[in-house]
Design an enzyme around this catalytic site. Sequence first.
Site, short mmCIF file in Angstrom:
data_model
loop_
_atom_site.label_atom_id
_atom_site.label_comp_id
_atom_site.label_asym_id
_atom_site.label_seq_id
_atom_site.Cartn_x
_atom_site.Cartn_y
_atom_site.Cartn_z
N ARG A 199 0.87 -1.13 0.03
CA ARG A 199 -0.10 0.09 -0.03
C ARG A 199 0.92 1.21 0.15
O ARG A 199 0.28 2.31 -0.21
CB ARG A 199 -0.92 -0.12 1.17
CG ARG A 199 -2.16 -1.22 1.06
CD ARG A 199 -2.75 -1.18 2.41
NE ARG A 199 -2.12 -2.36 3.19
CZ ARG A 199 -2.65 -2.77 4.39
NH1 ARG A 199 -3.77 -2.16 4.76
NH2 ARG A 199 -1.78 -3.76 4.93
N ALA A 206 42.05 45.35 -2.99
CA ALA A 206 40.79 44.69 -3.82
C ALA A 206 41.10 44.19 -5.02
O ALA A 206 42.18 44.73 -5.79
CB ALA A 206 39.63 45.68 -3.74
C1 UD1 Z 1 -1.36 -6.76 11.27
C2 UD1 Z 1 -2.19 -7.75 12.32
C3 UD1 Z 1 -3.45 -7.15 12.64
C4 UD1 Z 1 -3.15 -5.98 13.29
C5 UD1 Z 1 -2.18 -5.02 12.55
C6 UD1 Z 1 -1.80 -3.94 13.53
C7 UD1 Z 1 -1.87 -10.06 11.30
C8 UD1 Z 1 -2.20 -11.30 10.67
N1 UD1 Z 1 -2.51 -9.02 11.43
O1 UD1 Z 1 -2.25 -6.56 10.00
O2 UD1 Z 1 -4.17 -8.10 13.54
O3 UD1 Z 1 -4.21 -5.21 13.83
O4 UD1 Z 1 -1.03 -5.65 12.05
O5 UD1 Z 1 -1.35 -2.81 12.71
O6 UD1 Z 1 -0.75 -10.46 12.28
N2 UD1 Z 1 5.26 -9.21 7.82
C9 UD1 Z 1 6.36 -9.79 7.58
N3 UD1 Z 1 5.96 -11.19 6.92
C10 UD1 Z 1 4.99 -11.56 6.37
C11 UD1 Z 1 3.72 -10.26 6.60
C12 UD1 Z 1 3.95 -9.38 7.45
O7 UD1 Z 1 7.29 -9.85 8.09
O8 UD1 Z 1 4.81 -12.31 5.83
C13 UD1 Z 1 5.54 -7.99 8.72
C14 UD1 Z 1 5.46 -6.73 7.94
O9 UD1 Z 1 6.75 -6.27 7.16
C15 UD1 Z 1 4.69 -5.58 8.92
C16 UD1 Z 1 4.21 -6.45 10.00
O10 UD1 Z 1 4.56 -7.83 9.60
O11 UD1 Z 1 5.98 -4.94 9.40
C17 UD1 Z 1 2.63 -6.32 9.85
O12 UD1 Z 1 2.45 -6.76 8.43
P1 UD1 Z 1 1.14 -6.02 7.61
O13 UD1 Z 1 0.72 -6.82 6.23
O14 UD1 Z 1 1.12 -4.73 7.47
O15 UD1 Z 1 -0.15 -6.35 8.45
P2 UD1 Z 1 -1.59 -5.73 8.85
O16 UD1 Z 1 -2.40 -6.17 7.56
O17 UD1 Z 1 -1.39 -4.30 9.02
CA CA Z 2 0.52 -3.16 9.07
#
Ligand code: UD1
Ligand code: CA
Length: 460
Positions: A17, A423
């Site tokens: 995003r 100068a």
């Molecule tokens: C996540 C949580 C959600 C919470 C929200 C808070 C899960 C499934 N969901 O959702 O419950 O309310 O954060 O902000 O945990 N990442 C990895 N590997 C992956 C996927 C993600 O390292 O395979 C890391 C990303 O780099 C990021 C973090 O995990 O720093 C969160 O990932 P993101 O996809 O932003 O999760 P949300 O959909 O926001």
């Molecule tokens: Ca997030």
Amino acid sequence: MAVPLNAIVLAAGQGKRMRSALPKVLHPLAGQPLVAHVLAAVRALAPRAIAVVVGYGADAVRAALAADDLVFALQDPPQGTGDATRVALDVLPSDGVTLVTIGDIPLIPVEALSRVAAAAAQGQLAVLTARVADPAGLGRIVRDDAGRVRAIVEERDANDAERGIAEINTGVLAAPTALLRDWVGRLTPDNSQGEYYLTDVVALACADGVPVVAELASDARDIAGINDRVQLAAVERIVRERRAEALMRDGVTLADPARIDVRGHLRCGVDVTIDVGCIFEGDVTLADGVRIGPYCVLRNVTLGIATVVEAYSHLVDAEVGSGCRIGPYARLRPATALGADVHIGNFVEVKASTLGAGSKANHLAYIGDTTMGAGVNFGAGSITANYDGVAKHGTTIGDRASIGSNCVLVAPVVVGAGATIGAGSVIAQEAPAGKLTVARPRQTTIEGWQRPAKSTSRRS
Ligand code: UD1
Ligand code: CA
């Protein structure tokens, strides 16, 4: 004896995003990568080991964060936060308690992490939750009739009733390491995204009869997650407001707290005044009574007592004494050191130079690779020619020397103490101390010279 603590920071996601080639966790907030803010909070707990999970842009994330106290675990391909946690657990000690935090919640307070880790040390699964006005996009905390936490449901998988829940998952949890390893190994990707959700460990803990506690964040703004650039800007605004408020409480006058950006550490003495639009980066120290005019940029700079920097000045890696006047429109470049009461005026650039007390370069000048004594006057339009096309050379100017306007000091060159340079001189050899040196063609007047005149005999 305290239970040993491991920490995991999840930073493998692309952050689609953001619509960026840069991994989301490296986008800067207040001058530092998002995930660096999270790491700073984690480090404050002094865990015995910290694992950072990398995946998208792994090399860039590793390079940005490299530090002796971190181990990196590669998640390839990224298959969700539960999968990322499993990868990290493989590189961490298997005993004690493990705290997991997502890498995109940069304002997470140390106090909240600490509460979650302490609750887990009691043998429970602890989850940091928050009550928010708009829970859109976040995992909802599902409780039973007795108020016990039963599950976390991601928005995409939630039913209408669950979507109405205002208590959300912040992305921070902790549990005894052995239990967490077991649960993470049992996760399944049975959800709308086909991912292994870390949040599903809550339901597994409940099924195993392990107590689950929710620690509520005290201020919902602290757990703001960043998924797109709009949220990034909103959190940047929160940081700006907080830092501005802290400065004002410490005795700094800000012309407008909404128009200052502190992207590093700014330390101020008493009665410092900062006008609008200024940016502070790296480590900046302003002594008592310093005044900064509008729209200045200061990076790694120290200013002495009562020094004034006028509008639109740009100062980088410079040390400035007390009582100096800099600008407007001045530029101090790296390795500049100014003594007390130095004046650097408009359109004057100083680089890798030392200027002694009371020296002045008030207009349109360039001083580079120069050692200048005290009480020197460096005239308007004068420069040090410090570069011969291959190498840089130094200029030495003794105390109380006076360099007239529009001079070129061709380095390497020495101007003696008390020397005066006429100068328009081009000085390529030593100018002796205490004497007037002039190096320009003499002015002559041609007697009897007639300006050519146009012919006036146009009649025909
Ligand atoms: C996540 C949580 C959600 C919470 C929200 C808070 C899960 C499934 N969901 O959702 O419950 O309310 O954060 O902000 O945990 N990442 C990895 N590997 C992956 C996927 C993600 O390292 O395979 C890391 C990303 O780099 C990021 C973090 O995990 O720093 C969160 O990932 P993101 O996809 O932003 O999760 P949300 O959909 O926001
Ligand atoms: Ca997030």
